[in-house]
Enzyme design. Structure first.
Site, short mmCIF file in Angstrom:
data_model
loop_
_atom_site.label_atom_id
_atom_site.label_comp_id
_atom_site.label_asym_id
_atom_site.label_seq_id
_atom_site.Cartn_x
_atom_site.Cartn_y
_atom_site.Cartn_z
N ILE A 155 -54.00 -25.98 24.31
CA ILE A 155 -53.92 -25.63 22.90
C ILE A 155 -53.26 -24.28 22.79
CG2 ILE A 155 -56.42 -25.21 23.07
CD1 ILE A 155 -56.31 -25.17 19.97
N GLU A 156 -52.14 -24.26 22.10
CA GLU A 156 -51.37 -23.02 22.08
C GLU A 156 -51.39 -22.38 20.70
OE1 GLU A 156 -48.61 -22.38 24.84
OE2 GLU A 156 -49.72 -23.69 26.18
#
Ligand SMILES: *[C@@H]1O[C@H](CO)[C@@H](O)[C@H](O)[C@H]1NC(C)=O
Ligand SMILES: *[C@@H]1O[C@H](CO)[C@@H](O)[C@H](O)[C@H]1NC(C)=O
Ligand SMILES: *[C@@H]1O[C@H](CO)[C@@H](O)[C@H](O)[C@H]1NC(C)=O
Length: 358
Positions: free
Chosen positions: A101-102
């Site tokens: 998850i960026e």
């Protein structure tokens, strides 16, 4: 002492067929027993060809190609999402899931808690539905809210099998001079592992991720001392970032360094190689990357810090052609993951049975 080598897979589900693509069908079977060590599959093209994989992750990237985290604050949505991933993983012979998850997450926000619950519930369901499976979670190079990604690192680590620390893109928020610098400077990289360990996260939950790519920066100005000033591209509240450069795979770097104006240079401070070249329009570029010399001391500290293992982003960007020079470069990059030669003889011989390099 046996260590773990975890090669992170970047398999996109769309690429996987439900027919076992390996020559040896047993390689498609999900792994059920504890292994002495793990070699996890690379990207699809190499994988399908060689099937040197023994462990394949379903790779999901929230907010990028998957649902945004905000949808998963809702418990029913979360359960549906996890159920869907388990079904996918089963149908495609996968042995676990890697969650990436960026997007920015604010500490204490609904998303912050939802993320922790997501990891915990995903781990519970995967372990129950696919015995022996693994759930891994990608974290930034440091736990200090890099790129405004603030997570409950401690609880997340407790709630999954391993954290994959992405020790790269370390110039995503440049606060000092806006100049080209190393993707993963040695001291900063290693200090950040101490930050994770100081949170009392077990070293056995931490896998080091090293870059097999570099950054190519066009220089606005190139000083006599060889300092390359770069365009100011803001990122998450900081005026300058590595977004001014382009990511380049190792196989490109190895070709480009030969036609560069400088040849391979070495920065003692950052312990990283770099080179300068002039493009067709006469503009000077500075390229920073990692090679066996910069990766080796990182790999050594996997051993000295007693971490779980090492992986890379990503295995598919080496040159796997028959060219003898490329072959040697590729072999050296794989070997660098094992650290200095003396420490790794036993491990290396074991590994050789499991990885096909061509
Ligand atoms: C649940 O997910 C759907 C998309 O699958 C989304 O449209 C909806 O807003 C989500 N519900 C909540 C409460 O977030
Ligand atoms: C470029 O660098 C030189 C010194 O190397 C400096 O005198 C000059 O002002 C710089 N130009 C720009 C546009 O930053
Ligand atoms: C780069 O140059 C060296 C020395 O001239 C040569 O041996 C090597 O084959 C070249 N590598 C590539 C990838 O062209």
């Amino acid at each position: 002492m046996l260590r773990f080598l975890v090669v992170l897979c970047s398999l996109l589900t769309a690429c996987r067929s439900s027919v076992c693509p390996c020559e040896r069908p047993e390689l498609c079977q999900q792994i059920r027993e504890e292994k002495d060590f793990e070699v996890n599959l690379v990207d699809q093209p190499v994988a399908a060809k060689t099937c040197f994989c023994t462990f394949v992750y379903l790779f999901v990237s929230l907010g990028k190609g998957d649902v945004p985290l905000s949808y998963l604050v809702d418990q029913d949505n979360r359960t549906a999402w996890i159920t869907d991933k388990v079904t996918l993983a089963k149908s495609q012979f996968m042995d676990g899931i890697n969650i990436d998850i960026e997007q920015a997450v604010e500490e204490g926000s609904p998303e912050y808690y939802a993320l922790t619950s997501l990891v915990k519930e995903t781990t519970e369901m995967f372990h129950r539905e696919i015995p022996g499976s693994q759930v891994s979670f990608d974290v930034a190079w440091s736990p200090k809210c890099i790129d405004k990604r603030c997570y409950d690192y401690v609880t997340i680590a407790e709630s999954c099998d391993l954290l994959f620390v992405m020790s790269y893109d370390e110039q995503s928020q440049i606060t000092g001079d806006c100049i080209a610098m190393a993707n993963a400077p040695l001291r900063q990289t290693l200090d950040a592992y101490d930050q994770y360990l100081n949170l009392k996260i077990s070293p056995k939950k931490i896998v080091m991720g090293v870059p097999w790519y570099g950054y190519d920066y066009p220089c606005l100005n190139f000083s006599q001392e060889g300092v390359c000033s770069i365009e100011k591209v803001p990122f998450r509240g900081v005026p300058c970032s590595d977004a001014a450069g382009k990511q380049k795979p190792y196989k490109w770097l190895m070709k480009q360094v030969n036609s560069s104006m400088s040849g391979r240079l070495w920065d003692d401070e950052q312990q990283a190689p770099y080179f300068n070249y002039k493009d067709q329009d006469g503009q000077i570029h500075q390229v920073w990357y990692d090679d066996p010399q910069s990766i080796c001391p990182k790999a050594d500290s996997v051993m000295s810090k007693d971490l779980r293992g090492i992986g890379m982003w990503n295995a598919n960007i080496l040159d796997y052609s028959d060219d003898p020079v490329a072959r040697q470069q590729t072999t050296m990059m794989w070997n660098a993951l094992l650290g200095s030669p003396s420490a790794t003889e036993e491990f290396e011989s074991k590994l050789k049975q499991n990885i096909i390099l061509h």
